[in-house]
Design an enzyme around this catalytic site. Sequence first.
Site, mmCIF file in Angstrom:
data_model
loop_
_atom_site.group_PDB
_atom_site.id
_atom_site.type_symbol
_atom_site.label_atom_id
_atom_site.label_comp_id
_atom_site.label_asym_id
_atom_site.label_seq_id
_atom_site.Cartn_x
_atom_site.Cartn_y
_atom_site.Cartn_z
ATOM 1 N N HIS A 8 0.846 -1.206 0.000
ATOM 2 C CA HIS A 8 0.000 0.000 0.000
ATOM 3 C C HIS A 8 0.883 1.259 0.000
ATOM 4 C CE1 HIS A 8 -2.973 -2.780 2.265
ATOM 5 N NE2 HIS A 8 -3.493 -2.580 1.078
ATOM 6 N N LYS A 11 -17.694 -7.115 8.045
ATOM 7 C CA LYS A 11 -16.360 -7.706 7.968
ATOM 8 C C LYS A 11 -15.629 -7.523 9.292
ATOM 9 C CE LYS A 11 -12.790 -7.215 4.404
ATOM 10 N NZ LYS A 11 -12.503 -6.469 3.166
ATOM 11 N N ARG A 45 -2.087 -5.822 -8.399
ATOM 12 C CA ARG A 45 -1.035 -6.808 -8.160
ATOM 13 C C ARG A 45 -1.006 -7.889 -9.229
ATOM 14 N NH1 ARG A 45 -3.049 -7.707 -2.173
ATOM 15 N NH2 ARG A 45 -4.887 -7.091 -3.324
ATOM 16 N N SER A 48 -2.732 -7.846 2.860
ATOM 17 C CA SER A 48 -3.079 -7.733 4.285
ATOM 18 C C SER A 48 -3.452 -9.100 4.832
ATOM 19 C CB SER A 48 -4.239 -6.752 4.471
ATOM 20 O OG SER A 48 -3.875 -5.472 4.024
HETATM 21 P P1 ADP Z 1 -9.696 -4.092 0.356
HETATM 22 O O1 ADP Z 1 -9.829 -4.311 1.808
HETATM 23 O O2 ADP Z 1 -10.705 -3.158 -0.246
HETATM 24 O O3 ADP Z 1 -9.437 -5.353 -0.438
HETATM 25 P P2 ADP Z 1 -6.956 -3.458 0.576
HETATM 26 O O4 ADP Z 1 -6.750 -2.792 1.880
HETATM 27 O O5 ADP Z 1 -6.493 -4.874 0.490
HETATM 28 O O6 ADP Z 1 -8.430 -3.246 0.158
HETATM 29 O O7 ADP Z 1 -6.231 -2.683 -0.618
HETATM 30 C C1 ADP Z 1 -6.568 -1.395 -1.056
HETATM 31 C C2 ADP Z 1 -5.845 -1.097 -2.368
HETATM 32 O O8 ADP Z 1 -4.475 -1.415 -2.265
HETATM 33 C C3 ADP Z 1 -6.331 -1.903 -3.573
HETATM 34 O O9 ADP Z 1 -6.259 -1.090 -4.734
HETATM 35 C C4 ADP Z 1 -5.357 -3.023 -3.670
HETATM 36 O O10 ADP Z 1 -5.266 -3.570 -4.975
HETATM 37 C C5 ADP Z 1 -4.094 -2.303 -3.299
HETATM 38 N N1 ADP Z 1 -3.047 -3.186 -2.806
HETATM 39 C C6 ADP Z 1 -3.114 -4.046 -1.776
HETATM 40 N N2 ADP Z 1 -1.935 -4.694 -1.604
HETATM 41 C C7 ADP Z 1 -1.106 -4.224 -2.578
HETATM 42 C C8 ADP Z 1 0.250 -4.522 -2.961
HETATM 43 N N3 ADP Z 1 0.970 -5.437 -2.318
HETATM 44 N N4 ADP Z 1 0.772 -3.830 -4.006
HETATM 45 C C9 ADP Z 1 0.019 -2.928 -4.657
HETATM 46 N N5 ADP Z 1 -1.256 -2.620 -4.369
HETATM 47 C C10 ADP Z 1 -1.818 -3.251 -3.341
#
Ligand code: ADP
Length: 149
Positions: A18, A42, A91, A128
């Site tokens: 992120h 959630k 990703r 995450s």
């Molecule tokens: P959600 O809970 O809505 O799935 P996340 O917190 O996992 O959202 O992620 C929010 C944003 O960050 C999304 O656009 C996701 O694709 C991006 N993201 C998550 N992990 C990565 C990563 N390792 N590299 C690039 N982008 C990421």
Amino acid sequence: MIRKALFSGSFDPFTIGHYSIVQRGLQIFDEIIIAIGINSEKKTLFPLDQRIDTLKDLYSDEKRILITSYNSLTIDFAVQSGANFILRGLRNALDFEYEKNMASIHRQLTGIETIFLLSDAEYASISSTLVRDFILHKKDISIFIPLKK
Ligand code: ADP
């Protein structure tokens, strides 16, 4: 026009994946709103307050970043917060399939463009979910969590 982007997610927790997207986004946008979407259905590992505080601390020296949370639809929050772009990280193809539909609907409804940044190869496998699994199994997760500069 001020380029203001919304970067939303659960950020449970906020990872170096992120962080990398936000750092790169700062080269494109004037301001980035990092917003934690609250989904009462959630269950999260980290409470909302803690996720907010961690982000506020991480970006306390970066005036162009605003940390907040919302419990409406992401697109409604984008409009309400005055964002003219949505920033997303991609990703893999799975992310793409989901994100392309969201981006298209969001643009049709509001005209707000979604800007995608491809994940750095070294961060593409970090999620995450993976970090939470490591925590549950008492592994060191510090390498996945951004440090304040
Ligand atoms: P959600 O809970 O809505 O799935 P996340 O917190 O996992 O959202 O992620 C929010 C944003 O960050 C999304 O656009 C996701 O694709 C991006 N993201 C998550 N992990 C990565 C990563 N390792 N590299 C690039 N982008 C990421």
